[in-house]
Write a protein that holds these residues in place. Structure first.
Motif, PDB file in Angstrom:
ATOM      1  N   SER A   2      11.336 -61.876   6.491  1.00  0.00           N
ATOM      2  CA  SER A   2      11.612 -63.052   5.654  1.00  0.00           C
ATOM      3  C   SER A   2      12.058 -64.261   6.469  1.00  0.00           C
ATOM      4  CB  SER A   2      12.641 -62.720   4.582  1.00  0.00           C
ATOM      5  OG  SER A   2      13.780 -62.151   5.156  1.00  0.00           O
ATOM      6  N   VAL A   3      12.013 -64.153   7.806  1.00  0.00           N
ATOM      7  CA  VAL A   3      12.189 -65.345   8.635  1.00  0.00           C
ATOM      8  C   VAL A   3      11.034 -65.413   9.646  1.00  0.00           C
ATOM      9  CG1 VAL A   3      14.638 -65.698   8.276  1.00  0.00           C
ATOM     10  CG2 VAL A   3      13.908 -64.098  10.020  1.00  0.00           C
ATOM     11  N   HIS A   4       9.821 -65.316   9.108  1.00  0.00           N
ATOM     12  CA  HIS A   4       8.559 -65.440   9.838  1.00  0.00           C
ATOM     13  C   HIS A   4       8.091 -64.149  10.508  1.00  0.00           C
ATOM     14  CE1 HIS A   4       8.787 -69.624   8.865  1.00  0.00           C
ATOM     15  NE2 HIS A   4       9.834 -69.831   9.639  1.00  0.00           N
ATOM     16  N   GLY A   5       8.965 -63.165  10.651  1.00  0.00           N
ATOM     17  CA  GLY A   5       8.530 -61.853  11.139  1.00  0.00           C
ATOM     18  C   GLY A   5       8.051 -61.868  12.579  1.00  0.00           C
ATOM     19  N   ALA A   6       7.163 -60.928  12.895  1.00  0.00           N
ATOM     20  CA  ALA A   6       6.654 -60.789  14.257  1.00  0.00           C
ATOM     21  C   ALA A   6       5.802 -61.992  14.633  1.00  0.00           C
ATOM     22  CB  ALA A   6       5.826 -59.516  14.373  1.00  0.00           C
ATOM     23  N   PRO A   7       5.684 -62.257  15.936  1.00  0.00           N
ATOM     24  CA  PRO A   7       4.760 -63.305  16.387  1.00  0.00           C
ATOM     25  C   PRO A   7       3.350 -63.037  15.870  1.00  0.00           C
ATOM     26  CG  PRO A   7       6.058 -62.465  18.229  1.00  0.00           C
ATOM     27  CD  PRO A   7       6.357 -61.585  17.052  1.00  0.00           C
ATOM     28  N   ILE A   8       2.555 -64.099  15.755  1.00  0.00           N
ATOM     29  CA  ILE A   8       1.171 -63.903  15.312  1.00  0.00           C
ATOM     30  C   ILE A   8       0.181 -64.029  16.470  1.00  0.00           C
ATOM     31  CG2 ILE A   8       1.638 -64.608  12.939  1.00  0.00           C
ATOM     32  CD1 ILE A   8       0.301 -67.305  13.574  1.00  0.00           C
ATOM     33  N   HIS A   9       0.644 -64.498  17.612  1.00  0.00           N
ATOM     34  CA  HIS A   9      -0.247 -64.600  18.775  1.00  0.00           C
ATOM     35  C   HIS A   9       0.614 -64.638  20.028  1.00  0.00           C
ATOM     36  CE1 HIS A   9      -3.856 -65.424  21.031  1.00  0.00           C
ATOM     37  NE2 HIS A   9      -3.338 -66.515  21.549  1.00  0.00           N
ATOM     38  N   LEU A  10       0.004 -64.199  21.131  1.00  0.00           N
ATOM     39  CA  LEU A  10       0.645 -64.408  22.429  1.00  0.00           C
ATOM     40  C   LEU A  10      -0.441 -64.541  23.485  1.00  0.00           C
ATOM     41  CD1 LEU A  10       0.361 -61.372  23.744  1.00  0.00           C
ATOM     42  CD2 LEU A  10       2.518 -60.969  22.594  1.00  0.00           C
ATOM     43  N   GLY A  11      -0.101 -65.200  24.581  1.00  0.00           N
ATOM     44  CA  GLY A  11      -1.087 -65.400  25.635  1.00  0.00           C
ATOM     45  C   GLY A  11      -1.873 -66.686  25.428  1.00  0.00           C
ATOM     46  N   ASP A  12      -3.160 -66.611  25.698  1.00  0.00           N
ATOM     47  CA  ASP A  12      -4.058 -67.775  25.744  1.00  0.00           C
ATOM     48  C   ASP A  12      -3.947 -68.678  24.506  1.00  0.00           C
ATOM     49  OD1 ASP A  12      -6.108 -69.559  26.048  1.00  0.00           O
ATOM     50  OD2 ASP A  12      -7.717 -68.065  26.105  1.00  0.00           O
ATOM     51  N   PRO A  13      -3.405 -69.901  24.661  1.00  0.00           N
ATOM     52  CA  PRO A  13      -3.234 -70.792  23.511  1.00  0.00           C
ATOM     53  C   PRO A  13      -4.564 -71.232  22.897  1.00  0.00           C
ATOM     54  CG  PRO A  13      -1.961 -71.567  25.417  1.00  0.00           C
ATOM     55  CD  PRO A  13      -2.885 -70.498  25.906  1.00  0.00           C
ATOM     56  N   SER A  14      -5.617 -71.298  23.734  1.00  0.00           N
ATOM     57  CA  SER A  14      -6.899 -71.825  23.236  1.00  0.00           C
ATOM     58  C   SER A  14      -7.506 -70.906  22.182  1.00  0.00           C
ATOM     59  CB  SER A  14      -7.881 -72.049  24.392  1.00  0.00           C
ATOM     60  OG  SER A  14      -8.341 -70.805  24.881  1.00  0.00           O
ATOM     61  N   GLN A  15      -7.108 -69.624  22.212  1.00  0.00           N
ATOM     62  CA  GLN A  15      -7.649 -68.689  21.218  1.00  0.00           C
ATOM     63  C   GLN A  15      -7.237 -69.046  19.791  1.00  0.00           C
ATOM     64  OE1 GLN A  15      -6.826 -64.601  22.172  1.00  0.00           O
ATOM     65  NE2 GLN A  15      -7.972 -64.637  24.078  1.00  0.00           N
ATOM     66  N   ILE A  16      -6.157 -69.798  19.629  1.00  0.00           N
ATOM     67  CA  ILE A  16      -5.761 -70.208  18.280  1.00  0.00           C
ATOM     68  C   ILE A  16      -5.876 -71.735  18.119  1.00  0.00           C
ATOM     69  CG2 ILE A  16      -4.324 -68.188  17.789  1.00  0.00           C
ATOM     70  CD1 ILE A  16      -1.846 -69.883  18.466  1.00  0.00           C
ATOM     71  N   GLY A  17      -6.679 -72.328  18.992  1.00  0.00           N
ATOM     72  CA  GLY A  17      -7.019 -73.739  18.805  1.00  0.00           C
ATOM     73  C   GLY A  17      -6.029 -74.729  19.394  1.00  0.00           C
ATOM     74  N   ILE A  18      -5.185 -74.257  20.297  1.00  0.00           N
ATOM     75  CA  ILE A  18      -4.249 -75.171  20.972  1.00  0.00           C
ATOM     76  C   ILE A  18      -4.866 -75.544  22.320  1.00  0.00           C
ATOM     77  CG2 ILE A  18      -1.945 -75.428  21.982  1.00  0.00           C
ATOM     78  CD1 ILE A  18      -1.016 -73.265  19.936  1.00  0.00           C
ATOM     79  N   SER A  19      -5.203 -76.824  22.484  1.00  0.00           N
ATOM     80  CA  SER A  19      -5.941 -77.196  23.686  1.00  0.00           C
ATOM     81  C   SER A  19      -5.009 -77.459  24.867  1.00  0.00           C
ATOM     82  CB  SER A  19      -6.820 -78.417  23.411  1.00  0.00           C
ATOM     83  OG  SER A  19      -6.016 -79.465  22.913  1.00  0.00           O
ATOM     84  N   ASP A  20      -3.791 -77.927  24.601  1.00  0.00           N
ATOM     85  CA  ASP A  20      -2.870 -78.207  25.706  1.00  0.00           C
ATOM     86  C   ASP A  20      -1.459 -77.805  25.303  1.00  0.00           C
ATOM     87  OD1 ASP A  20      -1.358 -79.117  27.789  1.00  0.00           O
ATOM     88  OD2 ASP A  20      -1.719 -81.247  27.413  1.00  0.00           O
ATOM     89  N   ILE A  21      -0.954 -76.774  25.944  1.00  0.00           N
ATOM     90  CA  ILE A  21       0.356 -76.220  25.582  1.00  0.00           C
ATOM     91  C   ILE A  21       1.479 -77.209  25.875  1.00  0.00           C
ATOM     92  CG2 ILE A  21       0.848 -75.075  27.789  1.00  0.00           C
ATOM     93  CD1 ILE A  21       1.347 -73.437  24.346  1.00  0.00           C
ATOM     94  N   ASN A  22       1.222 -78.172  26.760  1.00  0.00           N
ATOM     95  CA  ASN A  22       2.262 -79.156  27.098  1.00  0.00           C
ATOM     96  C   ASN A  22       2.300 -80.342  26.142  1.00  0.00           C
ATOM     97  OD1 ASN A  22       3.252 -77.766  29.413  1.00  0.00           O
ATOM     98  ND2 ASN A  22       1.339 -78.326  30.434  1.00  0.00           N
ATOM     99  N   THR A  23       1.330 -80.391  25.215  1.00  0.00           N
ATOM    100  CA  THR A  23       1.313 -81.463  24.223  1.00  0.00           C
ATOM    101  C   THR A  23       1.575 -80.845  22.851  1.00  0.00           C
ATOM    102  OG1 THR A  23      -0.330 -82.617  25.552  1.00  0.00           O
ATOM    103  CG2 THR A  23      -0.053 -83.363  23.281  1.00  0.00           C
ATOM    104  N   THR A  24       2.772 -81.045  22.333  1.00  0.00           N
ATOM    105  CA  THR A  24       3.123 -80.449  21.045  1.00  0.00           C
ATOM    106  C   THR A  24       2.693 -81.365  19.898  1.00  0.00           C
ATOM    107  OG1 THR A  24       5.292 -81.502  20.925  1.00  0.00           O
ATOM    108  CG2 THR A  24       5.160 -79.418  22.124  1.00  0.00           C
TER     109      THR A  24
END
Lengths: 266, 266
Positions: free
Chosen positions: B188-210
């Motif tokens: 009930s507070v978001h639970g387990a992570p939904i992804h780890l590792g390569d950010p591009s796999q979930i559509g994040i192109s640059d991890i340093n740009t939030t």
């Protein structure tokens, strides 16, 4: 590997009876679905305490499920009418740490001072992963799980020490997270993975070159996920060189009457 | 951010009283250690069912902890004498999906058809991670957690849809595995992570740009670990454009009387 039609549904008692009478030989993988299979180590009494301490100190690679009294070969907690001297398809005998011979019955080698250790085996958690819909690559590819030596030291105990051997199964990240959740429920069969991602961080230089077992395909976008492996105590045994030791042969396990679900802690 | 000496040990009731009387303003992070803090969404009754369905369909980004009846502003299950109209330090009012104003009390904006939703917040699991000895980078660096839009679609429900926003905390692999275990206890507070590792796999192109929050350091050998984030429903609200909506201001939460441990499922 082609299993007989009734392999999965054969009861552990039936299977052990067939093994004892020589009607079943070789691998027990895929037999008696739903039941705990165990890795076995047998040591003389004056080595048993050190090994027990080693298991206690390193529960992830050496998850102790049962231990006998000196001379005890019926582990009643694990099943009806078990005789560990004849109910495993194949045994390996080591003398002074060196492999000596492979046999199908150890009754002639039995001594009153021998202590039996039964350790959890990855078959149980692989079954739990598959029941959840995850693909276990070594099962799909019909080969042995890939195993690697790592730079992760075991905690030494008595005369036993060594580094951790890991098994590897590749998953997409979301499935790796699910695998952590599933395996966390099963601490007595190696529990949660101990590493995922970059193999070099745990001293594996080439993921395609295994130290034991077979390499499997790692698809684009998959992470290698690493579990502490039951080969770890075997490596520690080879290094400690006890005068006499018996183990099961790889893949040829003691099939118990314990349902896998009995090992789940929650 | 420097907290007063008594911030951690202040009781939730005390803190809410100070907020209500204007003695506490701004962020609630770090206050009343051990107690659940909630994200809030308030919608008119004729939008509430759609939003409830959206939360039900997307429990990881929208973990519903409590919901009021139309017009109800005392959520007794969450604490003694709560008045959600005055017990949050800062509110944001949206009209037709557009941000309209930020206020410190919504009593004047209250209507009898408004429905209050309280959603779990990452403060609870960050506390559990830290209690276990893990370093939470955004806490160490004293900044907001980095958040990113992803390509992971939410399940649409009624007039609500959108993609999942994630928060990111970097960990070494073994700590990432431990984080999965810890957070699994807190669905009930978001639970387990939904992804780890390569950010591009979930559509994040640059991890340093939030997309929201601040970037944090990712050290050599660390994996970015991604959790479904409570900003997801805010994005869905902006897209759905309900005529009227009130949320808490970022970081300014409802501090409840529920111990975080009450949210643990095992």
């Amino acid at each position: 590997m082609t299993l007989p039609d009734n392999a999965k549904i054969m009861s552990p008692q039936q299977l052990r009876q067939r093994i004892r009478t020589g009607q079943h030989t070789g691998n027990t993988s895929g037999y008696s679905e739903g039941y705990v299979q165990c890795n076995m180590v047998i040591l003389p009494k004056d080595w048993a305490n050190d090994f027990l301490q080693f298991c206690q100190a390193n529960p992830k690679p050496c998850p102790l499920i049962a231990m006998g009294q000196p001379g005890e070969f019926n582990l009643a907690d694990l099943g009806i009418d078990i005789d560990v001297r004849s109910d495993i398809p194949s045994y390996r005998i080591f003398r002074d740490g060196e492999f000596s011979e492979e046999v199908t019955d150890i009754s002639d080698h039995w001594q009153d001072d021998l202590v039996v250790f039964m350790l959890g085996c990855s078959f149980s958690f692989e079954e739990a992963l598959q029941a959840d819909g995850l693909e276990v690559r070594n099962v799909t590819e019909g080969c042995n799980v890939p195993m690697y030596r790592t730079n992760i030291d075991c905690k030494p105990a008595g005369r036993f020490s060594g580094t951790t051997v890991v098994s590897m199964r590749p998953f997409k990240a979301a499935d790796a997270i699910r695998a952590v959740q599933i395996c966390t429920r099963f601490p007595s069969v190696h529990g949660a993975p101990i590493h995922l991602g970059d193999p070099s961080q745990i001293g594996i230089s080439d993921i395609n070159t295994t130290d034991f077992g077979d390499a499997v395909t790692i698809n684009e976008g998959e992470l290698p996920v690493f579990w502490a492996c039951g080969v770890t105590p075997q490596v520690a045994l080879e290094q400690a060189k006890p005068p006499f030791c018996i183990t099961h042969s790889p893949g040829c396990m003691l099939v118990t009457d314990l349902p896998n679900s009995r090992l789940a802690v929650m």
